[in-house]
Design a protein around this motif. Structure first.
Motif, mmCIF file in Angstrom:
data_model
loop_
_atom_site.group_PDB
_atom_site.id
_atom_site.type_symbol
_atom_site.label_atom_id
_atom_site.label_comp_id
_atom_site.label_asym_id
_atom_site.label_seq_id
_atom_site.Cartn_x
_atom_site.Cartn_y
_atom_site.Cartn_z
ATOM 1 N N LYS A 98 0.324 -6.199 2.592
ATOM 2 C CA LYS A 98 -1.014 -6.005 2.044
ATOM 3 C C LYS A 98 -0.877 -5.893 0.531
ATOM 4 O O LYS A 98 -0.154 -5.039 0.024
ATOM 5 C CB LYS A 98 -1.656 -4.728 2.596
ATOM 6 C CG LYS A 98 -3.033 -4.438 1.991
ATOM 7 C CD LYS A 98 -3.637 -3.154 2.528
ATOM 8 C CE LYS A 98 -4.986 -2.867 1.868
ATOM 9 N NZ LYS A 98 -5.615 -1.614 2.378
ATOM 10 N N ILE A 99 -1.571 -6.768 -0.178
ATOM 11 C CA ILE A 99 -1.494 -6.821 -1.636
ATOM 12 C C ILE A 99 -2.859 -6.479 -2.228
ATOM 13 O O ILE A 99 -3.883 -7.012 -1.802
ATOM 14 C CB ILE A 99 -1.053 -8.216 -2.117
ATOM 15 C CG1 ILE A 99 0.332 -8.560 -1.542
ATOM 16 C CG2 ILE A 99 -1.030 -8.290 -3.637
ATOM 17 C CD1 ILE A 99 0.801 -9.953 -1.902
ATOM 18 N N TRP A 100 -2.845 -5.603 -3.208
ATOM 19 C CA TRP A 100 -4.073 -5.241 -3.910
ATOM 20 C C TRP A 100 -3.977 -5.692 -5.358
ATOM 21 O O TRP A 100 -3.101 -5.244 -6.092
ATOM 22 C CB TRP A 100 -4.284 -3.732 -3.838
ATOM 23 C CG TRP A 100 -5.511 -3.223 -4.555
ATOM 24 C CD1 TRP A 100 -6.582 -3.960 -4.994
ATOM 25 C CD2 TRP A 100 -5.796 -1.867 -4.919
ATOM 26 N NE1 TRP A 100 -7.510 -3.152 -5.602
ATOM 27 C CE2 TRP A 100 -7.055 -1.864 -5.573
ATOM 28 C CE3 TRP A 100 -5.098 -0.662 -4.760
ATOM 29 C CZ2 TRP A 100 -7.629 -0.696 -6.062
ATOM 30 C CZ3 TRP A 100 -5.672 0.496 -5.250
ATOM 31 C CH2 TRP A 100 -6.925 0.479 -5.886
ATOM 32 N N GLU A 192 -7.518 1.827 -2.311
ATOM 33 C CA GLU A 192 -6.977 1.189 -1.116
ATOM 34 C C GLU A 192 -5.824 2.047 -0.585
ATOM 35 O O GLU A 192 -5.272 2.886 -1.306
ATOM 36 C CB GLU A 192 -6.473 -0.218 -1.432
ATOM 37 C CG GLU A 192 -7.545 -1.200 -1.830
ATOM 38 C CD GLU A 192 -8.450 -1.590 -0.667
ATOM 39 O OE1 GLU A 192 -7.943 -1.763 0.474
ATOM 40 O OE2 GLU A 192 -9.661 -1.707 -0.884
ATOM 41 N N SER A 193 -5.448 1.830 0.654
ATOM 42 C CA SER A 193 -4.338 2.589 1.237
ATOM 43 C C SER A 193 -3.361 1.645 1.923
ATOM 44 O O SER A 193 -3.680 0.489 2.206
ATOM 45 C CB SER A 193 -4.868 3.606 2.255
ATOM 46 O OG SER A 193 -5.539 2.947 3.319
ATOM 47 N N ARG A 194 -2.138 2.152 2.134
ATOM 48 C CA ARG A 194 -1.093 1.417 2.846
ATOM 49 C C ARG A 194 -0.837 0.031 2.254
ATOM 50 O O ARG A 194 -0.712 -0.964 2.969
ATOM 51 C CB ARG A 194 -1.445 1.308 4.333
ATOM 52 C CG ARG A 194 -1.564 2.664 5.008
ATOM 53 C CD ARG A 194 -1.892 2.535 6.472
ATOM 54 N NE ARG A 194 -1.993 3.852 7.118
ATOM 55 C CZ ARG A 194 -2.295 4.037 8.403
ATOM 56 N NH1 ARG A 194 -2.511 2.982 9.183
ATOM 57 N NH2 ARG A 194 -2.368 5.245 8.895
ATOM 58 N N CYS A 195 -0.742 -0.003 0.938
ATOM 59 C CA CYS A 195 -0.463 -1.264 0.241
ATOM 60 C C CYS A 195 1.050 -1.465 0.128
ATOM 61 O O CYS A 195 1.801 -0.518 -0.096
ATOM 62 C CB CYS A 195 -1.068 -1.252 -1.155
ATOM 63 S SG CYS A 195 -2.863 -1.104 -1.189
ATOM 64 N N ASP A 196 1.469 -2.695 0.264
ATOM 65 C CA ASP A 196 2.870 -3.035 0.037
ATOM 66 C C ASP A 196 3.105 -3.470 -1.401
ATOM 67 O O ASP A 196 4.207 -3.319 -1.927
ATOM 68 C CB ASP A 196 3.298 -4.153 0.995
ATOM 69 C CG ASP A 196 3.185 -3.719 2.444
ATOM 70 O OD1 ASP A 196 3.972 -2.847 2.858
ATOM 71 O OD2 ASP A 196 2.289 -4.235 3.155
ATOM 72 N N ILE A 198 0.899 -3.572 -5.301
ATOM 73 C CA ILE A 198 -0.287 -3.393 -6.141
ATOM 74 C C ILE A 198 -0.013 -4.054 -7.482
ATOM 75 O O ILE A 198 1.026 -3.827 -8.103
ATOM 76 C CB ILE A 198 -0.635 -1.906 -6.360
ATOM 77 C CG1 ILE A 198 -1.010 -1.246 -5.029
ATOM 78 C CG2 ILE A 198 -1.785 -1.759 -7.354
ATOM 79 C CD1 ILE A 198 -1.264 0.252 -5.133
ATOM 80 N N LEU A 223 0.484 3.196 -2.241
ATOM 81 C CA LEU A 223 1.594 2.339 -1.815
ATOM 82 C C LEU A 223 2.307 2.887 -0.589
ATOM 83 O O LEU A 223 2.476 4.100 -0.441
ATOM 84 C CB LEU A 223 2.622 2.212 -2.939
ATOM 85 C CG LEU A 223 2.311 1.275 -4.101
ATOM 86 C CD1 LEU A 223 3.337 1.467 -5.209
ATOM 87 C CD2 LEU A 223 2.287 -0.183 -3.644
ATOM 88 N N GLY A 227 7.037 0.156 -1.440
ATOM 89 C CA GLY A 227 6.081 -0.764 -2.043
ATOM 90 C C GLY A 227 6.278 -0.888 -3.540
ATOM 91 O O GLY A 227 6.901 -0.036 -4.175
#
Length: 256
Positions: A98-100, A192-196, A198, A223, A227
């Motif tokens: 997951k990328i933000w 956002e949450s649980r990002c791999d 950012i 992250l 992450g």
């Protein structure tokens, strides 16, 4: 005549939900004074009345506050380093990252990320956010001048873009569908949450130190362990350990 920025800061906070006091004072006041003059207002009280009734003036004000200088693969050498780290993180931590892309401006950055994922056969998701609704609409449209695409190879131009009669290029639907665009204010909205991964580049330089540290803290918390956080070429995090991060490359930090 001195302008009443105390009044205006509070008015903007109450009516537009934007924390002007978090931005560096001189830069922000200069930008506000410049955009105010375009409306004919002589005081910030007059300008606030205009913003409260004129949708176009309000949109122009918000757009003027944000620094929307961007291009694909901005700072190409640094982006190449990021791409190597991204592949390594994905290989070790997840097959579906997951990328933000935070403060994504007109979309060059998230579309760059989408191209990288596609070329590397990585099945990830990209969330792209910005405070400016007008800018987000431009990002969703995905139309760019050749100067913004100078770092994109001819092969990728053919694969991911459609050239228009005016010489501009539009991102193809196959790339657009990889990205979800939405409005977000880094200074007040839930992260956002649980990002791999950012990516937030060349944004925090406009914030005061306290606000900047708050943003870094929130990014670190967003992250997943392992992450990565990718900053701009003008930004360095002093003592990243205080946020649970450590530097792995220039302008690239990892959690844990």
């Amino acid at each position: 005549m001195a302008l009443n920025f105390d009044f205006f800061n509070k008015w903007v906070q109450d009516n537009l939900g934007i924390r002007l006091e978090a931005y560096k004072e001189r830069q922000m006041q200069r930008r506000i004074g410049n955009i105010m003059k375009t409306t004919g207002a002589q005081t910030l009280e007059e300008y606030a009345k205009i913003l409260s009734t004129d949708d176009k003036a309000r949109e122009a004000f918000i757009e003027h506050l944000t620094i929307n200088v961007t291009e694909f693969y901005r700072n190409k050498d640094i982006f190449n380093e990021f791409e190597k780290v991204l592949k390594d993180v994905v290989a070790k931590n997840t097959t579906r990252p997951k990328i933000w892309s935070a403060a994504c401006s007109t979309g060059a950055e998230p579309y760059t990320l989408a191209m990288i994922l596609d070329k590397e056969n990585i099945n990830g998701s990209i969330v792209a956010t910005d405070i400016d609704k007008v800018i987000l609409d431009k990002a969703k449209k995905g139309q760019y001048a050749p100067s913004e695409l100078k770092n994109v190879s001819k092969e990728d131009l053919l694969k991911y873009f459609t050239k228009q009669t005016d010489g501009s290029y539009v991102v193809k639907p196959s790339l657009k569908q990889k990205i979800t665009f939405k409005r977000h204010d880094l200074l007040k909205d839930r992260y956002e949450s649980r990002c791999d991964v950012i990516v937030c580049r060349n944004v925090t330089i406009y914030f005061k130190p306290d606000a900047r540290d708050e943003v870094y803290k929130n990014f670190a918390e967003a992250l997943n362990p392992g992450g990565i956080f990718f900053t701009g070429a003008t930004e360095t995090i002093n003592n990243p350990e205080q946020f649970g991060l450590h530097k792995v490359e220039s302008f690239i930090y990892q959690k844990g």
